[in-house]
Scaffold this motif. Sequence first.
Motif, mmCIF file in Angstrom:
data_model
loop_
_atom_site.group_PDB
_atom_site.id
_atom_site.type_symbol
_atom_site.label_atom_id
_atom_site.label_comp_id
_atom_site.label_asym_id
_atom_site.label_seq_id
_atom_site.Cartn_x
_atom_site.Cartn_y
_atom_site.Cartn_z
ATOM 1 N N VAL B 188 -16.472 -2.919 3.915
ATOM 2 C CA VAL B 188 -15.940 -1.648 3.415
ATOM 3 C C VAL B 188 -14.658 -1.291 4.153
ATOM 4 C CG1 VAL B 188 -16.413 0.817 3.196
ATOM 5 C CG2 VAL B 188 -18.193 -0.816 2.668
ATOM 6 N N LYS B 189 -14.631 -1.592 5.440
ATOM 7 C CA LYS B 189 -13.429 -1.321 6.238
ATOM 8 C C LYS B 189 -12.219 -2.039 5.647
ATOM 9 C CE LYS B 189 -11.512 -0.266 10.472
ATOM 10 N NZ LYS B 189 -10.341 0.426 9.944
ATOM 11 N N GLN B 190 -12.446 -3.297 5.271
ATOM 12 C CA GLN B 190 -11.354 -4.072 4.693
ATOM 13 C C GLN B 190 -10.839 -3.414 3.413
ATOM 14 O OE1 GLN B 190 -12.341 -7.762 2.912
ATOM 15 N NE2 GLN B 190 -10.297 -8.625 3.177
ATOM 16 N N PHE B 191 -11.771 -2.889 2.621
ATOM 17 C CA PHE B 191 -11.364 -2.231 1.382
ATOM 18 C C PHE B 191 -10.595 -0.956 1.675
ATOM 19 C CE2 PHE B 191 -12.117 0.878 -1.959
ATOM 20 C CZ PHE B 191 -11.559 0.204 -3.029
ATOM 21 N N ILE B 192 -11.130 -0.148 2.595
ATOM 22 C CA ILE B 192 -10.487 1.131 2.909
ATOM 23 C C ILE B 192 -9.061 0.889 3.414
ATOM 24 C CG2 ILE B 192 -10.539 3.075 4.504
ATOM 25 C CD1 ILE B 192 -13.561 2.961 4.429
ATOM 26 N N ASP B 193 -8.903 -0.159 4.235
ATOM 27 C CA ASP B 193 -7.593 -0.417 4.820
ATOM 28 C C ASP B 193 -6.580 -0.905 3.811
ATOM 29 O OD1 ASP B 193 -8.592 0.354 7.188
ATOM 30 O OD2 ASP B 193 -8.872 -1.661 8.016
ATOM 31 N N THR B 194 -7.064 -1.607 2.775
ATOM 32 C CA THR B 194 -6.082 -2.217 1.870
ATOM 33 C C THR B 194 -5.852 -1.411 0.601
ATOM 34 O OG1 THR B 194 -7.859 -3.553 0.940
ATOM 35 C CG2 THR B 194 -6.481 -4.597 2.601
ATOM 36 N N PHE B 195 -6.733 -0.448 0.290
ATOM 37 C CA PHE B 195 -6.663 0.106 -1.055
ATOM 38 C C PHE B 195 -5.513 1.091 -1.264
ATOM 39 C CE2 PHE B 195 -8.187 2.869 -4.565
ATOM 40 C CZ PHE B 195 -8.108 1.913 -5.552
ATOM 41 N N GLU B 196 -5.257 1.932 -0.272
ATOM 42 C CA GLU B 196 -4.259 2.999 -0.485
ATOM 43 C C GLU B 196 -2.898 2.461 -0.937
ATOM 44 O OE1 GLU B 196 -4.969 6.611 1.131
ATOM 45 O OE2 GLU B 196 -3.760 7.020 -0.634
ATOM 46 N N PRO B 197 -2.327 1.439 -0.248
ATOM 47 C CA PRO B 197 -1.033 0.917 -0.729
ATOM 48 C C PRO B 197 -1.106 0.327 -2.133
ATOM 49 C CG PRO B 197 -1.724 -0.201 1.313
ATOM 50 C CD PRO B 197 -2.756 0.813 1.012
ATOM 51 N N ARG B 198 -2.304 -0.135 -2.512
ATOM 52 C CA ARG B 198 -2.443 -0.706 -3.860
ATOM 53 C C ARG B 198 -2.288 0.384 -4.923
ATOM 54 N NH1 ARG B 198 -4.970 -5.724 -2.740
ATOM 55 N NH2 ARG B 198 -3.798 -6.380 -0.938
ATOM 56 N N VAL B 199 -2.795 1.577 -4.628
ATOM 57 C CA VAL B 199 -2.630 2.673 -5.579
ATOM 58 C C VAL B 199 -1.143 3.022 -5.702
ATOM 59 C CG1 VAL B 199 -3.352 4.993 -6.210
ATOM 60 C CG2 VAL B 199 -4.890 3.548 -4.947
ATOM 61 N N ASP B 200 -0.427 2.987 -4.570
ATOM 62 C CA ASP B 200 1.016 3.228 -4.630
ATOM 63 C C ASP B 200 1.683 2.207 -5.538
ATOM 64 O OD1 ASP B 200 0.564 5.212 -2.814
ATOM 65 O OD2 ASP B 200 1.120 4.008 -1.067
ATOM 66 N N GLU B 201 1.165 0.984 -5.475
ATOM 67 C CA GLU B 201 1.736 -0.076 -6.299
ATOM 68 C C GLU B 201 1.569 0.230 -7.797
ATOM 69 O OE1 GLU B 201 0.133 -4.030 -5.504
ATOM 70 O OE2 GLU B 201 1.551 -4.085 -3.838
ATOM 71 N N TYR B 202 0.350 0.687 -8.161
ATOM 72 C CA TYR B 202 0.146 1.035 -9.581
ATOM 73 C C TYR B 202 1.098 2.150 -9.975
ATOM 74 C CZ TYR B 202 -4.441 -0.843 -8.247
ATOM 75 O OH TYR B 202 -5.444 -1.582 -7.720
ATOM 76 N N GLU B 203 1.282 3.084 -9.040
ATOM 77 C CA GLU B 203 2.155 4.214 -9.363
ATOM 78 C C GLU B 203 3.606 3.760 -9.496
ATOM 79 O OE1 GLU B 203 1.304 8.109 -9.092
ATOM 80 O OE2 GLU B 203 0.323 7.989 -7.136
ATOM 81 N N ASP B 204 4.007 2.789 -8.659
ATOM 82 C CA ASP B 204 5.350 2.215 -8.791
ATOM 83 C C ASP B 204 5.543 1.649 -10.188
ATOM 84 O OD1 ASP B 204 6.059 2.818 -6.283
ATOM 85 O OD2 ASP B 204 5.826 0.795 -5.439
ATOM 86 N N LEU B 205 4.477 1.019 -10.680
ATOM 87 C CA LEU B 205 4.599 0.350 -11.969
ATOM 88 C C LEU B 205 4.585 1.338 -13.124
ATOM 89 C CD1 LEU B 205 2.268 -2.651 -11.237
ATOM 90 C CD2 LEU B 205 4.614 -2.857 -11.982
ATOM 91 N N LEU B 206 3.871 2.432 -12.992
ATOM 92 C CA LEU B 206 3.644 3.279 -14.165
ATOM 93 C C LEU B 206 4.195 4.704 -14.061
ATOM 94 C CD1 LEU B 206 0.000 2.260 -15.070
ATOM 95 C CD2 LEU B 206 2.086 1.541 -16.199
ATOM 96 N N THR B 207 3.947 5.389 -12.955
ATOM 97 C CA THR B 207 4.109 6.852 -12.951
ATOM 98 C C THR B 207 5.468 7.325 -13.458
ATOM 99 O OG1 THR B 207 2.545 6.969 -11.147
ATOM 100 C CG2 THR B 207 3.878 8.913 -11.526
ATOM 101 N N ASN B 208 6.546 6.703 -13.003
ATOM 102 C CA ASN B 208 7.859 7.151 -13.467
ATOM 103 C C ASN B 208 8.506 6.183 -14.445
ATOM 104 O OD1 ASN B 208 7.916 9.541 -11.902
ATOM 105 N ND2 ASN B 208 8.314 8.284 -10.089
ATOM 106 N N ASN B 209 7.732 5.205 -14.874
ATOM 107 C CA ASN B 209 8.264 4.211 -15.793
ATOM 108 C C ASN B 209 8.589 4.862 -17.132
ATOM 109 O OD1 ASN B 209 8.471 2.131 -17.681
ATOM 110 N ND2 ASN B 209 7.146 0.802 -16.483
ATOM 111 N N PRO B 210 9.849 4.822 -17.573
ATOM 112 C CA PRO B 210 10.220 5.533 -18.820
ATOM 113 C C PRO B 210 9.419 5.058 -20.027
ATOM 114 C CG PRO B 210 12.036 4.182 -17.986
ATOM 115 C CD PRO B 210 11.019 4.222 -16.919
ATOM 116 N N LEU B 211 9.077 3.774 -20.066
ATOM 117 C CA LEU B 211 8.305 3.271 -21.203
ATOM 118 C C LEU B 211 6.919 3.903 -21.214
ATOM 119 C CD1 LEU B 211 9.192 -0.486 -20.761
ATOM 120 C CD2 LEU B 211 10.265 1.134 -22.315
#
Lengths: 165, 410
Positions: B188-211
């Motif tokens: 679980v520690k491994q998941f907690i440590d790695t997950f937050e930046p992954r959410v940022d990654e999804y947001e990079d791909l979608l949140t402000n994407n004009p399409l």
Amino acid sequence: MIGDLVKGLATTVRYMFRKPITVQYPDVKRPVRERFKGRHELKRFENGMERCIGCSLCSAACPADAILVVPAENDPATPNSPGERYAATYEINMLRCIFCGYCEDACPTNAIVLEHQYELSFYDRRTSIYTKDMLLVPEDQGHGEIPPVLEQVHRRPSPPAQMDL
Amino acid sequence: MTTLSIPSPRDIIGPAERGETENMVLNMGPHHPSTHGVLRLVVELDGETVVDVAPDIGFLHTGIEKTMESKTYQKALVMTDRMDYLAPLSNNLSYVLAVEKLLECEIPVRAQTARVLLTELTRIGSHLVWLGTHALDLAAMSVFLYAFREREQILDIFELVSGARMMTSYFRVGGLAYDLPADFIPTVKQFIDTFEPRVDEYEDLLTNNPLWLERTVDVGKISTADAIAFGLTGPALRATGIAYDLRKMTPYTGYETYDFDVPIGQNGDIYDRYLVRIAEMRQSLGIVRQAYDRLIEMGPGPYQTADRKVAPPPKSEITHSMESLIHHFKLWTEGFKPPRGDAYICIESPRGMMGTYVVSDGGPRPYRVHFRAPSFVNLQALPHMARGRFMADLVALIASLDPVLGEVDR
């Protein structure tokens, strides 16, 4: 606007130069965890006797009604199991089985254990019924190989998942 | 004198030649990748515009509620995994809480903390599938690949604790099926440590994407009043601006002791539902962190109720205790008998209000089990949202409601 598109694209490009995390099944097989519930095995005691005493508790506990046990009295001269009775017939219908593990939880002698084999396939319904010959481990194997989870203690650590995350 | 009736040109040429059009009735599904399961939509189209939609459900009806009436309480539990198969532990939790309410049994704190941790992981896992498929429906393929990579970590944790990746049946009436394994904490520690930046990654791909914005902003809007009238719950309701979260409103399993926010939207459109779910993943990760810290702090302890009439004794005990052996046999053959009565528990599943109503007639099997499935209720708002939108928006709308057809049909 363009900047936001490039930001997304940069993410994908970054991943293009990384090692893929997928594995090439069936050439590479991911190890399963210690508690993984796969194909059933009927275990033996160290002296080669069958652990199963034909109590049918697994059959009673099965939510999918997949198990058939027909018990019989042991012949005192050549007993199959240490108890009075043994399973004359032991069948699991693998098409009905949902691999919930209730049978191994219910088994009072830890005779039935869900092992790690998961590649199960059949050509017809008849071969999906695993009989006692198929489930029972050979006499020189499976002694005391009871997963720790059934004893509620831990003996071996789980292998790490084969993922480079 | 007879008059020769000469047909007018309007009668000879068809409506299309006259410049008029007929509405077309189109079947979408039940085998369509964008319906997220066996959902059939009968769509009435005027050109590209949706005039009306009629969801046709029931293709996955397996009679789960009825089957449960013929199983003991503990055996009926495995059915709940198979309703909302993307959030099996939420279903487990809803059902076991209802039965435990009937039994009035006390659950150890360790089991409750593990339940919170694992249900929040379930929420993240379910939202990851939603995110991946939603983006895939709107032609953003890479998000799908990344989302499933993280989900694999969560499924690996489930396999670690229960032995099954999806049909876990890990929460049993009276606590947990088995104790948490020794390597649970580092995994679980491994998941907690790695997950937050992954959410940022999804947001990079979608949140402000004009399409992405083009396809989601102001699409499928629903007002707060309508959302309440339709009985929407979960992220779809919260996107309209109401902080209705059962974890805060009617806390269960000790949620009142966890510190988290309820993300809400403003417009009730697809984009807000997206933002709410993304924010929920971060909040859930926060809860996972807190539960993780508590588990480390409290150390080993009981994971099942001490009531031997409910939870079977440990295997090691039955070889030398006759009483334990009797309990073991009684529980696995006959099961426990809750007192006559009924209990209703609703929890916040990833999709909304997941309610379980159990009626006991005093016997070992439930007299009736009913589920208030969030997907089923949320799906009925689909026609309201889709009317007047383009056909392509319908695909986005289904994904944004995130129905799981196993739960809709049960």
